[in-house]
Design a protein around this motif. Structure first.
Motif, short mmCIF file in Angstrom:
data_model
loop_
_atom_site.label_atom_id
_atom_site.label_comp_id
_atom_site.label_asym_id
_atom_site.label_seq_id
_atom_site.Cartn_x
_atom_site.Cartn_y
_atom_site.Cartn_z
N ASN A 276 -2.25 -4.92 15.24
CA ASN A 276 -1.38 -4.19 16.14
C ASN A 276 0.08 -4.49 15.81
O ASN A 276 0.61 -5.54 16.17
N ALA A 277 0.70 -3.56 15.09
CA ALA A 277 2.13 -3.66 14.77
C ALA A 277 2.86 -2.57 15.53
O ALA A 277 3.68 -1.84 14.98
N GLY A 278 2.52 -2.44 16.79
CA GLY A 278 2.97 -1.31 17.61
C GLY A 278 4.47 -1.17 17.75
O GLY A 278 4.96 -0.05 17.99
N GLN A 279 5.21 -2.26 17.60
CA GLN A 279 6.68 -2.17 17.71
C GLN A 279 7.28 -1.44 16.52
O GLN A 279 8.40 -0.96 16.58
N PHE A 280 6.53 -1.43 15.42
CA PHE A 280 7.02 -0.90 14.16
C PHE A 280 6.43 0.49 13.94
O PHE A 280 5.23 0.69 14.13
N PRO A 281 7.25 1.48 13.55
CA PRO A 281 6.71 2.83 13.40
C PRO A 281 5.97 3.00 12.07
O PRO A 281 6.15 2.20 11.15
N CYS A 282 5.19 4.07 11.97
CA CYS A 282 4.67 4.40 10.65
C CYS A 282 5.77 5.16 9.91
O CYS A 282 6.76 5.59 10.51
N ASN A 283 5.59 5.29 8.62
CA ASN A 283 6.59 5.97 7.80
C ASN A 283 6.23 7.45 7.74
O ASN A 283 5.16 7.82 7.25
N ARG A 284 7.12 8.29 8.24
CA ARG A 284 6.78 9.70 8.32
C ARG A 284 6.73 10.39 6.96
O ARG A 284 6.24 11.51 6.85
N TYR A 285 7.19 9.71 5.92
CA TYR A 285 7.02 10.25 4.57
C TYR A 285 5.61 10.02 4.05
O TYR A 285 5.22 10.54 3.02
N SER A 292 5.85 9.24 14.48
CA SER A 292 6.05 7.84 14.06
C SER A 292 4.95 6.93 14.62
O SER A 292 5.01 5.72 14.49
N THR A 293 3.96 7.54 15.26
CA THR A 293 2.83 6.77 15.80
C THR A 293 1.58 7.05 14.98
O THR A 293 1.31 8.21 14.64
N SER A 294 0.84 6.01 14.65
CA SER A 294 -0.44 6.23 14.01
C SER A 294 -1.42 5.13 14.38
O SER A 294 -1.10 3.94 14.32
N ILE A 295 -2.61 5.55 14.80
CA ILE A 295 -3.68 4.61 15.13
C ILE A 295 -4.80 4.93 14.16
O ILE A 295 -5.37 6.02 14.22
N ASP A 296 -5.05 4.02 13.23
CA ASP A 296 -5.92 4.33 12.10
C ASP A 296 -7.17 3.46 12.07
O ASP A 296 -7.08 2.24 12.19
N LEU A 297 -8.29 4.13 11.88
CA LEU A 297 -9.57 3.45 11.91
C LEU A 297 -10.25 3.57 10.55
O LEU A 297 -10.36 4.68 10.01
N HIS A 298 -10.66 2.44 10.00
CA HIS A 298 -11.41 2.43 8.75
C HIS A 298 -12.72 1.72 9.01
O HIS A 298 -12.77 0.49 9.09
N LEU A 299 -13.79 2.50 9.16
CA LEU A 299 -15.06 1.92 9.58
C LEU A 299 -15.66 1.03 8.51
O LEU A 299 -16.21 -0.03 8.81
N ALA A 300 -15.56 1.43 7.23
CA ALA A 300 -16.15 0.63 6.17
C ALA A 300 -15.44 -0.73 6.05
O ALA A 300 -16.08 -1.75 5.82
N ARG A 301 -14.14 -0.72 6.21
CA ARG A 301 -13.39 -1.98 6.16
C ARG A 301 -13.47 -2.74 7.47
O ARG A 301 -13.03 -3.88 7.58
N ARG A 302 -13.95 -2.06 8.50
CA ARG A 302 -14.02 -2.64 9.85
C ARG A 302 -12.65 -3.09 10.32
O ARG A 302 -12.45 -4.22 10.77
N GLU A 303 -11.70 -2.16 10.19
CA GLU A 303 -10.32 -2.48 10.57
C GLU A 303 -9.67 -1.32 11.30
O GLU A 303 -9.99 -0.17 11.05
N MET A 304 -8.72 -1.68 12.15
CA MET A 304 -7.90 -0.69 12.83
C MET A 304 -6.45 -1.13 12.74
O MET A 304 -6.16 -2.32 12.88
N VAL A 305 -5.57 -0.16 12.49
CA VAL A 305 -4.15 -0.44 12.35
C VAL A 305 -3.40 0.36 13.40
O VAL A 305 -3.66 1.55 13.57
N ILE A 306 -2.51 -0.29 14.11
CA ILE A 306 -1.71 0.42 15.11
C ILE A 306 -0.23 0.30 14.73
O ILE A 306 0.28 -0.80 14.56
#
Ligand SMILES: Nc1ncnc2c1ncn2[C@@H]1O[C@H](COP(=O)(O)OP(=O)(O)O)[C@@H](O)[C@H]1O
Ligand SMILES: C=C(OP(=O)(O)O)C(=O)O
Ligand SMILES: [Ca+2]
Ligand SMILES: [Mn+2]
Length: 654
Positions: A276-285, A292-306
């Protein structure tokens, strides 16, 4: 000149009282050093006496785990190694150097020792030279101190809760939730129209993961929570949450299942990790990014990024999505429902979208609470996924909802509420920050919570809808086909707030009463529910907790005490034996009378003064149901094609 008995005063030449410090009588208590003295020579020593080390620090005798044979030092090293591995990024060959403890308290933290950091093998950039301090599974008291010291907007309220601000986002961002589409998930998951799974590729996930991890590593310290999901011991999931805010750490401490010290000692490698790096935006490029918000799920890696949202509910509901993937693989049905159990062991499920009453109605003083939001239904019965509840606070009152009100005390996270600057008394009616004010508390803060949070197979399946049109009956008894029809439809009128940007109620259809969280096609969950309800003889009910006597803006919301009476009658079995009549259009079976509820409200048309408007509104809603269900008409539900036909016929007819 009066003497206060602790010494005597005399006037000196300048007219000022002279204080005599010598003892007059040995038994007189008048000096600083009259009590027992502390065993410290310096202030630092005195402070070191204040805190004693938490137990247990040695292996529990008789535990047969590999960790039990390790020294405390070695276990500690492995723990840090595991956390360092979690934080590994491409800027370093290995994970960062992590040390346990608060960087601000170096002098008083005995755990900051040089044996305890994990050093990288190659130094590539400056970032590889710095330490990342890890605040590992801190207690609520420690997290309060961190929040108050370092996070603006953190305050202790008069009842002892921690008031926090979630930042610019005060609700979830479903349009910014993405799932990695790979060879497996392409076939397994539900994609396309109506699906919550917005695709992204693995490379883009890694770009965002790297961004989040680098952000977290750039900080002086990160919070790490190692906890569990699911009270079913056979199907427990180990989760790790890496975050930058004490607010996030305390929120997850409350919402996930808290490990015992022994369980934590033997935690090992997590099954799933959130960055959870919620204070930091995603890069719109970055490819796929639309905000600038992204909540990403990678089931095979068993990871989520905020990235780009600090709303803590994203973590809770993100993990719920993961459970909606993992559990059906084990033939366990995951449910967006509340759950409670009566004194006689009768279990009820409360399905419903946000704001329909899952939390309010499952928290019932006369029954034991199993959970308010996320459950599993397995071959052995039901289990709560979580270790806490997440209640809405808007217009909360002690009189109407005493159990929830009293749960807001020390340890509870209070999001986005407004309080008196001096007394710190919360004004629950104030919507200045958001309508979606929330309290996250451990489930044991509800006095009649059932621990462990598990129960037998449900007897009643209650579908909650908050009907802003005011045309659905307050309660209807459903046959299995109708239950499935309404379960797949997942109708409600979204109540303001929880999803970002929605300010007025509006009609919504959300498959399985939780389309934002399901990962497989809705018919997969529906088939499992039908099979389980049939097998265990559960009865379905549709309860409208919304409007009566007119649509939103004209009628009024059905009074909570009436809804509670309706729910009581379902639990007791009395409603099953009531007299029923069938409604037009929707073909719902409604009771003609119910104890404690005025009979006229049971039939919605009675409450509308404009009968023509009622009929028009009813037809309008029926049309919306029909249109929504078109997406599902080509799907078969379960093995039984007769059921599929019945379900299709169980909707409104006009
Ligand atoms: N008749 C009613 N039944 C249930 N909730 C009601 C009713 N009238 C008002 N409410 C309010 O609606 C909200 C229901 O929200 P909540 O229980 O948090 O829903 P969920 O858990 O499903 O998101 C609460 O704030 C509750 O006080
Ligand atoms: C946290 C949530 O749960 P609910 O509103 O259903 O209580 C949500 O939907 O974001
Ligand atoms: Ca919800
Ligand atoms: Mn809820």
């Amino acid at each position: 000149m009066a003497s206060n008995g602790n010494g005597s005063m005399t006037m000196n030449g300048n007219g000022l009282a002279k204080i005599q410090t010598h003892k007059k009588h040995s038994n007189e208590i008048c000096h600083d050093d009259s009590g027992p003295t502390v065993k410290a020579q310096t202030i630092a020593e005195l402070h070191s006496l204040q805190k004693k080390r938490s137990a247990p620090t040695t292996p529990i005798e008789g535990t047969q785990t590999p960790f039990a044979t390790l020294s405390e030092e070695e276990r500690h090293r492995q723990q840090l190694k595991s956390i360092s591995a979690s934080l590994a990024s491409l800027t370093r060959e290995t994970g960062p150097k992590v040390v346990k403890g608060d960087p601000a308290r170096k002098s008083e933290t005995p755990r900051v020792s040089h044996e305890h950091h994990i050093a990288p093998t190659i130094v590539v950039t400056d970032s590889a030279l710095k330490f990342t301090h890890v605040l590992y599974n801190l207690s609520p008291a420690e997290l309060y101190e961190q929040a108050i010291k370092y996070e603006k907007g953190s305050f202790i309220t008069s009842s002892g809760a921690l008031a926090t601000l979630s930042g610019a986002k005060t609700g979830r961002s479903p349009r910014d939730k993405r799932v990695v589409k790979d060879d497996d998930t392409e076939n397994e998951l539900w994609w396309g129209k109506g699906s919550p799974n917005i695709e992204m590729d693995e490379h883009t996930f890694m770009v965002n993961r790297e961004r989040a991890v680098d952000y977290l590593n750039s900080l002086d310290k990160v919070y790490v929570n190692d906890q569990f999901l699911n009270w079913d011991p056979e199907n427990k999931i180990k989760v790790r949450i890496v975050s930058a805010r004490a607010y996030h750490s305390l929120f997850m401490h409350n919402m996930c299942i808290r490990p015992t010290p022994e369980e934590l000692e033997n935690f090992g490698t997590p099954d799933f990790t959130i960055y959870n790096a919620g204070q930091f935006p995603c890069n719109r490029y970055t490819h796929y990014m639309t905000s600038s918000t992204s909540i990403d799920l990678h089931l095979a890696r068993r990871e989520m990024v905020i990235l780009g949202t600090q709303y803590a509910g994203e973590m809770k509901k993100g993990l719920f999505s993961v459970m909606h993937y993992l559990m059906p693989k084990r033939h366990i049905l995951s449910l967006h429902s509340g759950c409670n159990i009566g004194k006689d062991g009768d279990v009820a499920l409360f399905f419903g979208l946000s704001g329909t009453g899952k939390t309010t109605l499952s928290t019932d003083h006369n029954r034991y609470l199993i959970g308010d939001d996320e459950h599993c239904w397995s071959e052995t019965g039901v289990s709560n996924i979580e270790g806490g509840c997440y209640a809405k606070c808007i217009d909360l009152s002690k009189e109407k909802e005493p159990d929830i009100f009293n749960a807001i005390r020390f340890g509870t996270v209070l999001e986005n509420v407004v309080f008196d600057e001096h007394t710190r008394q919360v004004d629950y009616s104030d919507k200045s920050v958001t309508e979606n004010t929330r309290a996250a508390y451990p489930i044991e803060y509800i006095p009649n919570a059932l621990l462990p949070c598990v129960g037998p197979h449900p007897k009643n399946v209650i579908l909650l809808a908050c009907d802003a049109f005011g045309v659905l009956p307050p309660v209807s008894k459903l046959n299995l086909a109708q239950t499935m029809y309404h379960f797949i439809s997942g109708y409600t009128a979204l109540v303001a707030g929880t999803e970002d940007g929605i300010k007025e109620p509006q009609a919504t259809f959300s498959a399985c009463f939780g389309a934002a969280f399901i990962m497989l096609h809705p018919t997969k969950y529906a088939a499992m529910l039908a099979e389980k309800m049939q097998k265990h003889g559960a009865t379905g009910w549709l309860v409208n907790t919304g409007w009566s006597g007119g649509s939103y803006g004209y009628g009024s919301r059905i009074k909570l005490p009436y809804t509670r009476k309706i729910i009581d009658a379902i639990h007791s079995g009395n409603l099953l034996n009531a007299n029923y009549q069938k409604t037009e259009i929707f073909g719902l079976e409604i009771p003609t009378a119910l104890e404690g509820v005025p009979s006229e409200i049971l039939e919605p048309v009675n409450m509308w003064s404009d009968k023509k408007a009622y009929k028009e509104t009813l037809l309008k809603l029926a049309g919306l149901f029909k249109k929504n269900f078109e997406t599902f008409t080509n799907y078969k539900i379960g093995k039984d094609s007769k059921l599929t036909e019945e379900i299709l016929a169980a909707g409104p007819i006009f």
